[in-house]
Design a protein around this motif. Structure first.
Motif, PDB file in Angstrom:
ATOM      1  N   GLU A  26      -9.536  -6.093   0.344  1.00  0.00           N
ATOM      2  CA  GLU A  26      -8.547  -6.635  -0.583  1.00  0.00           C
ATOM      3  C   GLU A  26      -7.278  -5.790  -0.615  1.00  0.00           C
TER       4      GLU A  26
ATOM      5  N   LYS B 236      -3.619  -6.860  -0.450  1.00  0.00           N
ATOM      6  CA  LYS B 236      -3.234  -7.432   0.835  1.00  0.00           C
ATOM      7  C   LYS B 236      -2.470  -8.747   0.656  1.00  0.00           C
ATOM      8  N   GLU B 237      -2.782  -9.481  -0.398  1.00  0.00           N
ATOM      9  CA  GLU B 237      -2.135 -10.774  -0.626  1.00  0.00           C
ATOM     10  C   GLU B 237      -0.703 -10.646  -1.132  1.00  0.00           C
ATOM     11  N   ARG B 238      -0.289  -9.415  -1.512  1.00  0.00           N
ATOM     12  CA  ARG B 238       1.045  -9.226  -2.079  1.00  0.00           C
ATOM     13  C   ARG B 238       2.083  -9.079  -0.958  1.00  0.00           C
ATOM     14  N   SER B 239       2.408 -10.205  -0.333  1.00  0.00           N
ATOM     15  CA  SER B 239       3.400 -10.187   0.749  1.00  0.00           C
ATOM     16  C   SER B 239       4.807  -9.943   0.224  1.00  0.00           C
TER      17      SER B 239
END
Length: 229
Positions: free
Chosen positions: A186, A107-110
């Motif tokens: 995540e 999810k943090e991999r924008s």
């Protein structure tokens, strides 16, 4: 997850099945009492009861089950994806379950944005070696595949940012995350792979008589309706 049934067919009944499957949490696994449990195990156990099959479900690695289903007369394997190659190896019967396939990212991999299948080819993708999804992506001309022996290895690489994406069946993913103690929050869906057939089937060794397959098909209709998924 994958099963096999060996059988003899006498007149109007099916007898002496050997049932084999791969362990997958939530779908088929050994419970605390030593018996098979899970969504698919429940369907198979109801099928056993309706057809008066006495044999219990056994658990085997998928690769072993796949080979047995091809080589041993009177076997049934499931759940299995249908491909042109496999239709030459097995008699496909009916759908055991269905679920969509997605590419997942952290999810943090924008920085990862996928709007088309071609966009996905820019990123590294974790796949299980020789899995149906591995072969599908190869046929779609993907060259950025990270091959692993298991999905657990793929998850570790994804979380460690050693690969960008993993490909997974949504029906199985949640149980795998639980098995490997990974928080499902995540991950998020990056792209639906609509080229992947969502259906997973029951299939038979080529030597199984069509009349026996029809009995399985008829019994399963009373247990599971894929049109309601």
């Amino acid at each position: 997850m994958n099963f096999i049934i060996t059988k003899k067919c006498f007149a109007n009944e099916i007898q002496d099945f050997k049932i084999v499957t791969e362990t997958l949490p939530f779908l088929t696994f050994i419970g605390k009492d030593g018996k098979t449990e899970g969504v698919l195990a429940d369907r198979i156990n109801k099928l056993r009861k309706n057809l008066k099959i006495k044999a219990e479900i056994e658990l085997l690695p998928w690769s072993r089950a796949y080979i047995i289903a091809q080589k041993e007369n009177g076997t049934m394997i499931y759940p299995i994806a249908k491909t042109p190659e496999r239709e030459k190896l097995f008699k496909f019967c009916c759908i055991l379950y269905k679920a969509k396939t997605f590419l997942f990212k952290l999810k943090e991999r924008s920085d990862i944005n996928i709007k088309t299948l071609e966009d996905a080819k820019k990123y590294s993708i974790g796949v299980i070696r020789d899995d149906i999804k591995h072969k599908m992506l190869e046929n779609l001309k993907f060259t950025n595949l990270e091959l692993s022996a298991s999905q657990e290895v793929n998850f570790k690489k994804l979380i460690g940012k050693r690969e960008d994406l993993i490909i997974a069946n949504e029906f199985v993913l949640k149980s795998q995350l639980q098995e490997f103690n990974i928080n499902e929050n995540e991950l998020e869906k990056a792209y639906e792979v609509k080229e992947a057939d969502p259906n997973r089937y029951i299939a038979f060794n080529l030597n199984v008589e069509d009349s026996s397959i029809e009995k399985i098909k008829s019994a399963l209709k009373k247990i599971y309706n894929p049109d309601l998924d």
